[in-house]
Scaffold this motif. Structure first.
Motif, mmCIF file in Angstrom:
data_model
loop_
_atom_site.group_PDB
_atom_site.id
_atom_site.type_symbol
_atom_site.label_atom_id
_atom_site.label_comp_id
_atom_site.label_asym_id
_atom_site.label_seq_id
_atom_site.Cartn_x
_atom_site.Cartn_y
_atom_site.Cartn_z
ATOM 1 N N SER A 30 87.209 92.032 -36.205
ATOM 2 C CA SER A 30 86.450 90.871 -35.618
ATOM 3 C C SER A 30 86.563 89.387 -36.104
ATOM 4 O O SER A 30 85.969 88.332 -35.429
ATOM 5 C CB SER A 30 84.918 91.278 -35.435
ATOM 6 O OG SER A 30 84.876 92.607 -34.783
ATOM 7 N N GLY A 31 87.296 89.436 -37.165
ATOM 8 C CA GLY A 31 87.414 88.030 -37.737
ATOM 9 C C GLY A 31 86.506 87.864 -38.961
ATOM 10 O O GLY A 31 86.804 86.678 -39.833
ATOM 11 N N VAL A 32 85.920 88.964 -39.492
ATOM 12 C CA VAL A 32 84.884 88.617 -40.862
ATOM 13 C C VAL A 32 85.759 88.612 -41.904
ATOM 14 O O VAL A 32 86.863 89.380 -42.117
ATOM 15 C CB VAL A 32 83.939 89.746 -40.875
ATOM 16 C CG1 VAL A 32 83.250 89.577 -42.260
ATOM 17 C CG2 VAL A 32 83.007 89.667 -39.552
ATOM 18 N N VAL A 89 81.106 94.466 -30.656
ATOM 19 C CA VAL A 89 80.826 94.013 -32.049
ATOM 20 C C VAL A 89 81.434 92.389 -32.026
ATOM 21 O O VAL A 89 80.540 91.510 -32.683
ATOM 22 C CB VAL A 89 81.667 94.672 -33.088
ATOM 23 C CG1 VAL A 89 81.352 94.001 -34.426
ATOM 24 C CG2 VAL A 89 80.842 96.089 -33.146
ATOM 25 N N ARG A 90 82.376 92.058 -31.572
ATOM 26 C CA ARG A 90 82.873 90.821 -31.304
ATOM 27 C C ARG A 90 82.023 89.966 -30.605
ATOM 28 O O ARG A 90 81.814 88.604 -30.958
ATOM 29 C CB ARG A 90 84.465 90.696 -30.498
ATOM 30 C CG ARG A 90 85.512 91.207 -31.751
ATOM 31 C CD ARG A 90 86.704 91.360 -30.949
ATOM 32 N NE ARG A 90 87.726 91.741 -31.812
ATOM 33 C CZ ARG A 90 89.079 91.964 -31.261
ATOM 34 N NH1 ARG A 90 89.445 92.358 -29.931
ATOM 35 N NH2 ARG A 90 90.097 92.431 -32.109
ATOM 36 N N PRO A 149 82.837 84.621 -36.426
ATOM 37 C CA PRO A 149 83.122 85.594 -37.537
ATOM 38 C C PRO A 149 83.486 84.910 -38.868
ATOM 39 O O PRO A 149 83.463 85.504 -39.661
ATOM 40 C CB PRO A 149 84.205 86.369 -37.027
ATOM 41 C CG PRO A 149 84.777 85.794 -35.876
ATOM 42 C CD PRO A 149 83.646 84.664 -35.316
ATOM 43 N N HIS A 150 84.581 83.769 -38.869
ATOM 44 C CA HIS A 150 85.022 83.319 -39.846
ATOM 45 C C HIS A 150 83.777 82.775 -40.746
ATOM 46 O O HIS A 150 84.087 82.478 -42.126
ATOM 47 C CB HIS A 150 85.723 82.014 -39.692
ATOM 48 C CG HIS A 150 85.178 80.953 -38.577
ATOM 49 N ND1 HIS A 150 85.039 81.182 -37.274
ATOM 50 C CD2 HIS A 150 84.503 79.980 -38.965
ATOM 51 C CE1 HIS A 150 84.287 80.014 -36.895
ATOM 52 N NE2 HIS A 150 83.841 79.222 -37.973
ATOM 53 N N GLU A 155 86.687 97.543 -41.286
ATOM 54 C CA GLU A 155 87.689 97.773 -40.396
ATOM 55 C C GLU A 155 87.401 96.835 -38.990
ATOM 56 O O GLU A 155 87.989 96.281 -38.537
ATOM 57 C CB GLU A 155 88.344 99.138 -40.035
ATOM 58 C CG GLU A 155 89.122 99.569 -41.172
ATOM 59 C CD GLU A 155 89.589 100.876 -41.080
ATOM 60 O OE1 GLU A 155 90.297 101.483 -41.716
ATOM 61 O OE2 GLU A 155 88.905 101.684 -39.975
ATOM 62 N N VAL A 156 86.104 97.498 -38.511
ATOM 63 C CA VAL A 156 85.388 97.001 -37.440
ATOM 64 C C VAL A 156 85.318 95.185 -37.589
ATOM 65 O O VAL A 156 85.750 94.346 -36.798
ATOM 66 C CB VAL A 156 84.383 97.500 -36.907
ATOM 67 C CG1 VAL A 156 83.778 96.957 -35.623
ATOM 68 C CG2 VAL A 156 84.674 98.788 -36.559
#
Length: 640
Positions: A469-471, A505-506, A512-513, A464-465
């Motif tokens: 963040s966009g992962v 984290v971000r 993150p993509h 979820e984290v």
């Protein structure tokens, strides 16, 4: 080593002579109508038997606020109310209390999380871990905080909590931790801390307060129950985790924290791995709403076996905000505001009353001041099991109990008591159900709160984290592990030093993509991750990255494809931490990156999956790169 507080040790110079103490305690028992305790002594009890009897009486008298007299008086009143069928909720009407629900990962969440972290910085929060329980109900013989949160790394609950607190602390002032133990868990908890150097916490940063038991009551007259096998010993049972307030006050812990600049106190249960994930946001909500008490809640489904936080208004005008036990909610609602009982709000599909999970956030100043007024006493209850309809005999001795979430019941109406809910994320996943019961709950579609679900939710929470963040991640799927339904995601375990907040984290994921994990993959980032950045990763299999303090690591571009790890069936004879889950972990293939020396490292597979060159483009560099590629290695650029 952790500080040790023994509440039952009299200060030097105040220890009475044994004969004088025995005489005083005998007079006390006579005053309280407890002379039946001497019936089985015989004509000439030994000095040793008398001594241990009166020592236990002394300890019981010293460990309860107001002593045995207060305990017996309270017991008689509560037992009389129980026999008369007094309903503690009679005359109270519920409504939704003040509070906020904020969705995880939204701009509003970012705002309250940032506000909360600003308050934590500089030692602004203290932590309280209630750890008085063994894992016997789970089929685990040790203390619950020593259970592995998951099998991927084997990190225990106590280590996880401490590492997360240290990550929140960063380079700032120490964030103190108090642990409430019991006679069952005290020695093992101390040994676990000692064997692991407090998991990185400084000397004096951990305080241990030990909870003592209370005397059992044999009947409605609150006669103390003697052990049927030993007339010189009283039967005792735990008083409940509400004792934590008395212990924090009487030990001087809260005053010491207040003097050191602590502003907030956060209470945690022993086996809820995601409990610290939402703390900064909860502090932000407390600050925004000026809450003295913030019950950190979760969305609750109607009928779910979780208490509900309610504002209660009495017919005489009194008000209080408190937890109502799940088995009382339906009847209370039917008798007051909702003829259908515990039903969903049509707008949300959930109960309008947030689920109380015993994660509590207090403003320290008002909390310490209130305990100075009350001495740390908490509202109590009694739950005798009657032998017949006359309610004159018990099936077995009972005792008074108290719960830490009932603290708001002791507050004046002027206190600001409310809730915070961080929705769309995993914040509650306790481990308290044995495997057989978990299978039965799973078959009914109920939450199992088992070792299997707790482990699965560790991975789901980390995903979820990353997703927020966009992962790029596959959607969660439902899986069955030895008869227990769980949510199945990539097995992600990331040390809290990577980022104790979503914002942190971000910052470690600038693109993150370019990070993606396939279903069934395992990602382990462990060690000191404060100087680790993850720019691009394609993972289909298992990857372990281990970093020592002082290593600055950038994963520029990494591709991993192997058979990875998988869960498998037990064959018999496995250790308890596997038996309570019903499965084991098989590590088939793993890509490992071990950074065991300080320095600056860059991991780069290159555009075609080839390792990056060390220095300038040279024949030697090409040869080294090709050799590394043929060996299936990542080439690391390092600056000492």
């Amino acid at each position: 080593a952790p500080a040790s507080i023994h509440l039952l040790t009299l200060p030097p110079g105040r220890t009475p002579q044994r004969s004088a103490m025995s005489k005083a305690k005998k007079a006390l028992l006579q005053e309280l109508g407890q002379t039946h305790l001497f019936d089985g002594w015989g004509s000439k009890p030994s000095a040793a038997d008398e001594s241990r009897f009166y020592k236990q009486i002394e300890d019981l008298d010293a460990s309860y606020p107001g002593g045995l007299k207060a305990y017996v008086d309270n017991g008689r009143k509560l037992l009389a109310d129980s026999k008369a069928g007094v309903n503690p909720l009679e005359g109270w009407t519920p409504s939704v209390p003040v509070g906020e629900t904020v969705a995880y990962g939204t701009p509003e969440f970012d705002e309250v999380e940032a506000a909360g972290m600003a308050a934590v910085s500089g030692g602004g929060c203290g932590f309280v871990l209630v750890a008085g329980g063994l894992g016997e109900r789970l089929g685990y013989s040790g203390i619950k905080v020593q259970l592995p949160t998951q099998l991927t790394t084997g990190t225990t609950y106590l280590e996880l909590y401490i590492r997360h607190i240290l990550a929140l602390q960063g380079s700032g002032a120490p964030l103190p931790l108090a642990i409430m133990t019991s006679g069952d868990t005290d020695a093992q908890t101390r040994a676990l801390l000692d064997a692991n150097a407090n998991f990185g916490m400084r000397a004096g940063q951990v305080t241990i307060v030990r909870q003592e038991k209370v005397a059992c009551l044999a009947d409605n007259d609150a006669r103390l129950a003697a052990d049927p096998k030993d007339p010189y010993k009283l039967l005792t049972k735990p008083h409940g985790h509400g004792d934590v307030h008395y212990l924090l006050h009487s030990s001087g812990t809260l005053d010491a924290w207040l003097e050191s600049g602590v502003q907030w106190v956060y209470f945690m249960q022993d086996t809820n791995a995601p409990s610290l994930k939402v703390l900064p946001a909860a502090i932000g909500i407390s600050r925004r709403n000026q809450l003295d008490v913030n019950s950190v809640c979760v969305p609750r489904m109607p009928g779910e076996a979780i208490g509900g936080l309610m504002k209660l208004t009495h017919a005489d005008g009194r008000t209080q905000t408190a937890n109502v036990e799940y088995n009382q909610i339906d009847a209370l609602l039917k008798a007051t505001v909702e003829p259908r009982g515990d039903v969903a709000d049509p707008a949300t599909g959930r109960s309008p009353y947030p689920g109380s999970i015993n994660q509590l956030l207090f403003a320290l100043g008002p909390y310490a001041a209130q305990l100075h007024k009350t001495g740390g006493t908490m509202p109590e209850f009694v739950n005798p099991k009657y032998a017949d309809a006359s309610k004159t005999k018990f099936k077995s001795p009972t005792r008074l109990e108290c719960m830490m979430q009932d603290y708001p019941k002791s507050l004046p109406p002027s206190a600001r008591v409310g809730f915070s809910v961080i929705s769309n994320t995993t914040a509650f996943s306790p481990v308290k159900t044995n495997l057989a019961d978990a299978r039965a709950k799973s078959a009914k579609g109920e939450p199992t709160y088992s070792a299997a679900s707790g482990e699965a939710d560790v991975y789901a929470s980390a995903c979820e984290v990353l997703a927020a963040s966009g992962v790029r991640l596959p959607p969660p799927v439902h899986a069955i592990r030895d008869g227990v339904g769980v949510v199945d995601t990539p097995r992600v375990v990331i040390d809290p030093s990577f980022g104790p907040t979503l914002a942190a984290v971000r910052d470690k994921l600038p693109t993150p993509h370019a990070v993606s994990l396939a279903q069934g993959s395992t990602l382990v980032l462990e060690g000191d991750l404060t100087r680790v950045r993850l720019e691009a990763l394609s993972l289909d299999g298992a990857l372990v990255v281990r970093v020592v303090p002082g290593a600055d690591v950038t994963i520029r571009n990494l591709r991993v494809s192997n058979t990875g790890w998988e869960f498998g069936e037990l064959t018999g004879g496995e250790p308890e931490e596997l038996a309570i889950r019903g499965y084991k972990l098989r590590k088939l293939q793993t890509r490992e990156l071990i950074f065991d020396q300080p320095g600056v490292y860059v991991v780069d597979d290159g555009p075609l999956g080839l390792p990056a060159l060390v220095n300038s483009f040279s024949l030697l560099g090409v040869a080294v790169a090709l050799a590394a590629a043929l060996a299936g290695m990542v080439l690391l650029r390092r600056s000492p």
